[in-house]
Design a protein around this motif. Structure first.
Motif, PDB file in Angstrom:
ATOM      1  N   ILE A 101      55.161  53.196 -11.552  1.00  0.00           N
ATOM      2  CA  ILE A 101      54.591  52.086 -12.304  1.00  0.00           C
ATOM      3  C   ILE A 101      53.637  51.263 -11.433  1.00  0.00           C
ATOM      4  CG2 ILE A 101      56.374  50.366 -11.771  1.00  0.00           C
ATOM      5  CD1 ILE A 101      56.328  49.573 -14.707  1.00  0.00           C
ATOM      6  N   THR A 102      53.832  51.337 -10.125  1.00  0.00           N
ATOM      7  CA  THR A 102      53.020  50.561  -9.186  1.00  0.00           C
ATOM      8  C   THR A 102      51.660  51.201  -8.897  1.00  0.00           C
ATOM      9  OG1 THR A 102      54.153  51.689  -7.381  1.00  0.00           O
ATOM     10  CG2 THR A 102      54.989  49.510  -8.029  1.00  0.00           C
ATOM     11  N   LEU A 221      63.839  45.926  -8.183  1.00  0.00           N
ATOM     12  CA  LEU A 221      64.333  46.996  -9.045  1.00  0.00           C
ATOM     13  C   LEU A 221      63.500  48.269  -8.874  1.00  0.00           C
ATOM     14  CD1 LEU A 221      66.588  47.239 -11.234  1.00  0.00           C
ATOM     15  CD2 LEU A 221      64.805  46.822 -12.937  1.00  0.00           C
ATOM     16  N   TYR A 222      62.184  48.092  -8.672  1.00  0.00           N
ATOM     17  CA  TYR A 222      61.276  49.231  -8.547  1.00  0.00           C
ATOM     18  C   TYR A 222      60.791  49.402  -7.105  1.00  0.00           C
ATOM     19  CZ  TYR A 222      61.054  49.515 -13.633  1.00  0.00           C
ATOM     20  OH  TYR A 222      61.363  49.667 -14.962  1.00  0.00           O
ATOM     21  N   TYR A 223      61.646  49.027  -6.153  1.00  0.00           N
ATOM     22  CA  TYR A 223      61.245  49.064  -4.744  1.00  0.00           C
ATOM     23  C   TYR A 223      60.867  50.479  -4.295  1.00  0.00           C
ATOM     24  CZ  TYR A 223      61.394  48.549   0.319  1.00  0.00           C
ATOM     25  OH  TYR A 223      61.075  48.563   1.654  1.00  0.00           O
ATOM     26  N   ASN A 224      61.591  51.504  -4.777  1.00  0.00           N
ATOM     27  CA  ASN A 224      61.283  52.881  -4.384  1.00  0.00           C
ATOM     28  C   ASN A 224      59.887  53.297  -4.835  1.00  0.00           C
ATOM     29  OD1 ASN A 224      63.731  53.346  -3.091  1.00  0.00           O
ATOM     30  ND2 ASN A 224      64.748  53.992  -4.988  1.00  0.00           N
ATOM     31  N   GLN A 225      59.450  52.769  -5.964  1.00  0.00           N
ATOM     32  CA  GLN A 225      58.092  53.066  -6.430  1.00  0.00           C
ATOM     33  C   GLN A 225      57.066  52.229  -5.671  1.00  0.00           C
ATOM     34  OE1 GLN A 225      57.538  53.213 -10.691  1.00  0.00           O
ATOM     35  NE2 GLN A 225      59.655  53.866 -11.056  1.00  0.00           N
ATOM     36  N   VAL A 237      52.311  42.844  -2.135  1.00  0.00           N
ATOM     37  CA  VAL A 237      53.232  42.670  -3.261  1.00  0.00           C
ATOM     38  C   VAL A 237      54.365  41.711  -2.907  1.00  0.00           C
ATOM     39  CG1 VAL A 237      55.064  43.867  -4.536  1.00  0.00           C
ATOM     40  CG2 VAL A 237      52.767  44.799  -4.507  1.00  0.00           C
ATOM     41  N   HIS A 238      54.773  41.707  -1.637  1.00  0.00           N
ATOM     42  CA  HIS A 238      55.907  40.875  -1.235  1.00  0.00           C
ATOM     43  C   HIS A 238      55.489  39.545  -0.603  1.00  0.00           C
ATOM     44  CE1 HIS A 238      57.734  44.938  -1.484  1.00  0.00           C
ATOM     45  NE2 HIS A 238      58.781  44.268  -1.919  1.00  0.00           N
ATOM     46  N   ILE A 239      54.383  39.534   0.109  1.00  0.00           N
ATOM     47  CA  ILE A 239      53.984  38.325   0.828  1.00  0.00           C
ATOM     48  C   ILE A 239      53.193  37.350  -0.042  1.00  0.00           C
ATOM     49  CG2 ILE A 239      52.663  37.409   2.782  1.00  0.00           C
ATOM     50  CD1 ILE A 239      55.273  38.840   3.517  1.00  0.00           C
ATOM     51  N   VAL A 240      52.190  37.851  -0.780  1.00  0.00           N
ATOM     52  CA  VAL A 240      51.336  36.962  -1.582  1.00  0.00           C
ATOM     53  C   VAL A 240      52.141  36.182  -2.624  1.00  0.00           C
ATOM     54  CG1 VAL A 240      49.408  36.852  -3.216  1.00  0.00           C
ATOM     55  CG2 VAL A 240      49.233  38.293  -1.190  1.00  0.00           C
ATOM     56  N   PRO A 241      52.998  36.828  -3.451  1.00  0.00           N
ATOM     57  CA  PRO A 241      53.791  36.048  -4.404  1.00  0.00           C
ATOM     58  C   PRO A 241      54.723  35.055  -3.720  1.00  0.00           C
ATOM     59  CG  PRO A 241      53.791  38.364  -5.025  1.00  0.00           C
ATOM     60  CD  PRO A 241      53.200  38.280  -3.653  1.00  0.00           C
TER      61      PRO A 241
END
Length: 266
Positions: A101-102, A221-225, A237-241
């Motif tokens: 999905i990413t 939840l979708y970390y693997n993707q 995806v993790h730092i900006v938000p």
């Protein structure tokens, strides 16, 4: 020779990481800048005819008036588009056969982000040009983060679902701008101003606090993707938000204090 070497390296990076059609990218960015310029000019043309308080404003406030018209237009546009892609479009539906999905994108999703990039470029240019009258360093940081993340998602096709989730938060902008307009029009003690303050509080709570909590839960939840993206995409995806959330919480505390103060006064 040195300049040519840098240009060749930049060209190689673009070919390696950019998956979007550059014609679509350039066209949508130019369209976004043109739309901002059009709204800005129309605001300067129409405002004196329909708002009695406008001619009494200083040149600086008239400029900010039109700048906020531009940001309101963009907010309404991108919030609507983002809600469509996140809630109703099939692009980001949970379907393992369509891949992670990413990593999903489409010509329409890329074009929509390009228009937003055009806005952020336009607004950031105005903020820097008139600094600090249109906003302090926190606005510069916010726009740089937004511009970088939106441009990355547009060019690579990665993390567009999370980019659109974050852009839903632009739904709070029209009420923020309306508050400024009411203040500029001398209506700070009106019922409309009070009601708008409550609307800002509720909209901010939903679109910039609860929505970001959902975004973090979704990315977990979708970390693997998410891991299948380029390293830059994973970091963004993790730092900006996270940075935007900290800024949102800071502004939310100020909004809450302002709302309580207004309600006590009334």
């Amino acid at each position: 020779m040195l300049v040519k070497s840098y240009l060749n390296q930049a060209d190689l990076l673009l070919k390696e990481y950019v998956s979007a059609d550059l014609f679509v990218v350039y066209t949508s960015i130019i369209l976004g800048i043109f739309a901002c310029k059009t709204v800005y000019e129309l605001s300067q043309l129409i405002s004196p005819l329909y708002f009695k308080s406008y001619p009494n404003l200083s040149k600086g406030l008239q400029l900010e008036w039109s700048n906020r018209a531009m940001s309101t237009f963009h907010a309404m546009y991108i919030a609507t588009v983002s809600l469509y892609f996140v809630l109703w479009s099939d692009l980001f539906k949970n379907d393992p056969q369509r891949g992670p999905i990413t990593l999903r994108s489409s010509t329409v999703s890329i074009s929509a982000l390009g228009v937003s990039v055009g806005y952020f470029l336009s607004d950031l240019s105005m903020i820097i040009w008139r600094y600090p009258s249109l906003g302090g360093m926190e606005y510069v940081i916010h726009h740089l983060l937004s511009l970088g993340s939106v441009a990355y998602a547009m060019l690579t096709g990665e993390a567009q679902i999370y980019t659109y989730m974050v852009l839903i938060s632009e739904a709070t902008t029209p009420s923020i701008n309306l508050r400024w307009y009411l203040d500029a029009a001398g209506m700070k003690r009106s019922k409309v101003y009070t009601i708008n303050g409550v609307v800002i509080f509720l909209a901010w709570l939903v679109a910039r606090i609860l929505l970001f909590i959902y975004l973090f839960w979704h990315s977990y939840l979708y970390y693997n993707q998410a891991k299948q993206m380029h390293e830059i995409g994973v970091v963004m995806v993790h730092i900006v938000p996270l940075v935007l959330s900290a800024m949102n919480l800071f502004w939310f505390s100020k909004i809450f204090k302002g709302m309580v103060k207004t309600l006590k006064r009334d």
